[in-house]
Design a protein around this motif. Structure first.
Motif: not given
Length: 575
Positions: A493, A495, A503-505, A507, A549, A551, A562, A564, A569
């Motif tokens: 993760e 942030t 926001s936080t991405t 995986s 990924v 968001k 996304s 990848r 996205s």
């Protein structure tokens, strides 16, 4: 190389359906207490507990005698302040006691026995990290170095431990092959009984001068331990040893220049504000004392054996202590992950040994590893457990007759009812926050949750092309019908930002469930889960086709997804 990739791809397809690569199948639930799964589990736990909370003289009936057994149970999530499940019972026999508490609650103090080993290893990791695991214990213990020198050239592997081989890591993971516990419970304490049973008298020098009454001092301990025989060679199979953790206590004292009592008080209890935990006997009026203090071991001074089993604690404090482990409050995330791993296996394929974890693989819909530690001393028994997959822990503290069997019975209820419900709670949250339709331009991807693990890709089209069919064509052995592709969290993760725009991405990786194996069903190889070998197996422009990924917004809902490899996205358009 291409044939090797095909071989690995086939290995994945030969595995069982919905075979993930290990670890959680959904992100850990953040609001498990409000989920229907946990609400049902809480009810089922209480009902099931009440059905066994009764007296029974039948040895085949699992029962907890409510008249003579007191206990506290808590199951807790690091994401919530209040326990997910809690239950406290006070034995009828202690409700009118003049010494100790008359009612058990989350602050009631019990002896936790060998759970103390977790505190000891945690202190070691805080002091040195796990680099010290590879160091010889002779570096810190002069008595061991002297024994090595004394035995040089005349070593007998059957009669003497190869002390030069023993490392700190072997001590904390029960892999040193050492004697269990010098002095305590030695049957020379009852010579008349042993003579009547046909055992000859032993020489005076073979009778331990210490144990619990009185406890051994350092000189007595080393004199005794160095005369004991090894059980197995170092790093062969795990053999439980309390003496190993007495040695770790001495090593900690050498490293820090402080007594173990001062160390555990300052570095753990004071730092974490564990006001009902102590390495020595606390005031009687905060503890459960299920009988005479000397007969229950409530007042037994463990002295140098405190690192192996001397600590007192409460359910609330144990919850706070365990949360500190799961939230990396005292160790780095990387070190915590290394700590929560098996070090050796036992003869039972569902049970492994860590440092000092007793690791149970619970199999319900999937394999979940629980990192537990049990403890027993006198009239007390206890168990703590951590489920890293769910960010959840549990504590069971028992005092009274048949305390150990009560602990196991309560542990069965927790692991059999509550732990499986956590996956269902995680599925509920994933359905709410992550499942749905994601789109951008001519590309659409729909994620759903069903009765299987992970987030299933129900639909995926790009520029009029069915991507699931494209993925199927890339398989070494395409399947008939729609390919089953599921996304699982990796734990990675990141942030960015704060406030409303934060926001936080997160995986995820996808796993393709293949057809049944072509060879004999359920063979020792074809039934294995090989998915871990195939993650990232197929790449496009140095990006794996299985990488996704999300968001995530501040409210916990996914904003976009996304895939990848497609360099796109997709915005979440509806749930």
């Amino acid at each position: 190389m291409r044939s090797l990739l095909h071989l690995l791809a086939f290995s994945a397809s030969a595995a069982a359906q919905n075979c993930a690569f290990g670890g959680p199948i959904f992100p850990a639930p953040k609001s498990a207490s409000s989920s229907t799964a946990i609400q049902h589990a809480r009810h089922n736990f209480t009902q099931s507990l009440r059905s066994i909370l009764r007296s029974s003289s039948d040895p085949d009936v699992t029962a907890i005698d409510p008249d003579v057994t007191s206990f506290a149970v808590q199951v807790y999530s690091v994401h919530e302040e209040q326990p997910l499940v809690e239950y406290y019972h006070t034995a009828k026999a202690v409700r009118n006691n003049t010494v100790g508490v008359n009612k058990v609650d989350e602050d009631t103090v019990f002896r936790i026995g060998s759970i103390s080993k977790v505190h000891t290893v945690l202190l070691l990791l805080m002091e040195t990290g796990d680099a010290s695991f590879h160091e010889p214990i002779s570096k810190y213990l002069p008595e061991i170095q002297e024994a090595i020198e004394a035995l040089e050239g005349s070593h007998d592997d059957v009669d003497h431990v190869r002390w030069g081989e023993v490392t700190i890591g072997e001590l904390v993971s029960q892999a040193a092959g050492l004697f269990r516990l010098y002095g305590f419970g030695d049957l020379t304490e009852t010579p008349d009984l042993m003579s009547g049973l046909g055992f000859p008298p032993v020489e005076e020098e073979d009778i331990p001068p210490c144990g619990f009454y009185p406890p051994c001092n350092r000189t007595q301990f080393f004199n005794g331990l160095l005369g004991t025989h090894p059980v197995v060679p170092t790093s062969s199979v795990p053999i439980y040893s309390n003496d190993a953790f007495v040695l770790v206590g001495y090593i900690l004292e050498a490293l820090t220049g402080k007594s173990f009592v001062d160390l555990v008080e300052e570095r753990l209890f004071e730092r974490l504000n564990l006001t009902h935990s102590s390495p020595t006997k606390p005031a009687d009026d905060i503890g459960i004392i299920p009988g005479l203090v000397n007969e229950t071991f409530w007042d037994t001074d463990m002295a140098d054996m405190i690192p192996t089993g001397g600590i007192y604690s409460s359910a609330k404090d144990m919850s706070r202590f365990s949360r500190a482990i799961l939230t990396n409050e005292l160790l780095s995330p990387a070190l915590t992950r290394r700590w929560l791993k098996p070090q050796a296996h036992t003869a039972d394929p569902s049970f492994s040994v860590g440092a000092p974890w007793e690791i149970y693989s619970v199999n319900d819909a999937r394999k979940v590893d629980l990192y537990t530690k049990g403890g027993n001393i006198g009239s007390y028994s206890a168990m703590m457990g951590l489920s890293p997959d769910h960010d959840v822990g549990f504590t069971i503290l028992v005092g009274g007759n048949a305390a150990t069997s009560a602990t196991w019975a309560l542990g069965d209820l927790v692991t059999g009812i509550v732990i499986p419900a956590l996956d269902r709670a995680a599925r509920e949250e994933a359905s709410k926050h992550l499942a749905g339709t994601y789109a951008s331009g001519n590309e659409t991807l729909r994620l759903v949750t069903d009765h299987g693990p992970g987030l299933k890709i129900a639909k995926w089209e790009s520029n009029g092309i069915d991507i699931l069919e494209s993925l199927n064509s890339l398989q070494s052995r395409p399947v008939d019908g729609t390919l089953d592709v599921r996304l699982y969290p990796t734990g990675l993760e990141s942030t960015a930002g704060s406030g409303r725009n934060g926001s936080t991405t997160v995986s995820f990786r996808s796993v393709i469930s293949g057809p049944p194996p072509m060879g004999p069903p359920n063979g020792p190889l074809t039934r294995l889960c090989y998915t871990w070998l195939t993650v990232g197996n197929t790449v496009y422009g140095s990006v794996a086709l299985d990488e996704f990924v999300f968001k995530i917004g501040e409210d916990g809902d996914a904003v976009s997804l996304s895939p990848r490899a497609l360099r796109t996205s997709l915005a979440r358009v509806r749930h």
